[in-house]
Design an enzyme around this catalytic site. Structure first.
Site, short mmCIF file in Angstrom:
data_model
loop_
_atom_site.label_atom_id
_atom_site.label_comp_id
_atom_site.label_asym_id
_atom_site.label_seq_id
_atom_site.Cartn_x
_atom_site.Cartn_y
_atom_site.Cartn_z
N SER A 137 0.68 2.40 10.14
CA SER A 137 1.61 1.92 9.11
C SER A 137 2.23 3.07 8.33
O SER A 137 1.74 4.21 8.35
CB SER A 137 0.92 0.97 8.13
OG SER A 137 0.37 1.68 7.04
N VAL A 138 3.26 2.72 7.59
CA VAL A 138 4.00 3.65 6.73
C VAL A 138 3.08 4.27 5.66
O VAL A 138 3.38 5.33 5.12
CB VAL A 138 5.19 2.89 6.06
CG1 VAL A 138 4.68 1.82 5.10
CG2 VAL A 138 6.16 3.81 5.38
N LYS A 139 1.95 3.61 5.40
CA LYS A 139 1.12 4.04 4.27
C LYS A 139 0.35 5.33 4.51
O LYS A 139 -0.20 5.90 3.56
CB LYS A 139 0.17 2.90 3.87
CG LYS A 139 0.89 1.75 3.21
CD LYS A 139 1.54 2.18 1.89
CE LYS A 139 2.11 0.97 1.15
NZ LYS A 139 2.65 1.34 -0.16
N ASP A 140 0.32 5.81 5.75
CA ASP A 140 -0.27 7.14 5.96
C ASP A 140 0.48 8.20 5.16
O ASP A 140 -0.11 9.21 4.76
CB ASP A 140 -0.23 7.54 7.44
CG ASP A 140 -1.32 6.85 8.25
OD1 ASP A 140 -2.14 6.13 7.67
OD2 ASP A 140 -1.33 7.05 9.49
#
Ligand code: PLP
Length: 306
Positions: free
Chosen positions: A36-39
């Site tokens: 996900s983008v949250k890395d």
């Protein structure tokens, strides 16, 4: 590593539409290490010197930040405690627990309740040796997108007219949006908002009552402090049924993404209807693997009228 850009123009039937059909692109954030983008914000927030002094990292999450933090925390040898609303998919809990995190599920109540997942995390973060990462207020969240997501888009899509994403904390739209506008003020920064969220109406100057919706990780019933409404040009609201329809189209092309990608694609298509010929890039924020019991499950979809 830059995440890939994929061309969805033909998949969504745009190429046959008149003289100025436009181009629909997707930024495939599933290619990040934990899907996900949250890395991006997690990597940046964990550069904080307070990490070294903490034995336990605490965070409030819609799930993706928790998965990323669970993996990073286990590599750093830190205990990770994550709070999340019960609305979110069980697959997210499983991935966090597999990476060694402790997950506290909280009732789906507003910020005025002490049982709200953000309030529970803030409280836990006050214990000795705990650090509350606080993606909702941590400026490193915005910086991550200002320094990576925005510049990547400028590098990868030279004739970009609009960037479309949802807002959970607002970090993606604020950070990437500022980077895009700095380079080219003509690029539109577009909020993809689930119908029922209060964020899209707020941008139009309307104060509405929140209503429940099923898409996860974006939209909400409070204004996230990091979301700079000044960077947003417009918002489109997309309901769960439309999001589910777009996810089916994506899945049929073996593009395995999560619920919010249905919303961002819906908003990008609405933008293209208003701006024929535009080149639009929608954020495909997370992988479908965490939605096995929900958005990837036909019985669940049928039960929810989707
Ligand atoms: C599932 C999901 N999580 C998070 C985000 C972005 O969140 P934030 O506003 O916290 O950067 C998006 C954006 O589209 C998303 O789809």
């Amino acid at each position: 590593m830059s995440t890939p850009i994929i061309d969805l123009t033909e998949l969504f039937g745009l190429s046959g539409r008149g003289d100025a059909p436009g181009r629909l692109l997707g930024k495939l954030e599933t290619a990040n290490h934990t899907g996900s983008v949250k890395d991006r914000p997690v990597e940046r927030m964990l550069r904080d010197p307070r990490v070294a002094g903490a034995h336990t990292l605490v965070e409030a999450t819609g799930g993706n930040t928790g998965i990323s933090l669970a993996v990073a925390g286990s590599m750093l040898g830190k205990r990770v405690i994550v709070t999340m609303s019960r609305k979110m998919s069980p697959g997210k809990v499983r991935q966090m627990e597999e990476a060694g995190a402790e997950v506290i599920l909280c009732p789906l109540v507003g910020l005025d309740s002490p049982a709200n997942f953000i309030n529970v995390a803030r409280q836990l973060g006050e214990a000795e040796g705990h650090w509350y990462v606080d993606q909702f207020n941590n400026p490193a969240n915005v910086e991550a997108h200002y320094e990576t997501t925005g510049p990547e888009l400028l590098e990868q899509v030279r004739d970009l007219d609009a960037f479309v994403a949802g807002a959970g904390t607002g970090g993606t739209l604020t950070g990437a949006g500022r980077a895009l506008k700095e380079r080219n003020p003509g690029i539109d920064v577009v909020l993809a908002d689930p119908a029922g969220s209060t964020l899209g109406p707020h941008l139009r100057g309307e104060e509405t009552e929140p209503a429940p919706y099923l898409v996860e990780g974006i939209g909400g019933d409070f204004l996230p402090p990091l979301l700079d409404f000044g960077v947003l040009d417009t918002a489109y609201q997309v309901d769960d049924a439309e999001a589910a329809a777009h996810l089916r189209t994506l899945a049929a092309a073996a593009i395995d993404v999560g619920s919010s990608s249905g919303t961002t694609v819906g908003a990008a298509l609405a933008y293209l209807r208003d701006h024929p010929g535009a080149t639009v890039c929608a954020l495909l924020a997370d992988s479908g693997d965490r939605y096995a019991e929900t958005w990837r499950n036909q019985a669940w979809l049928t039960d929810h009228g989707l």
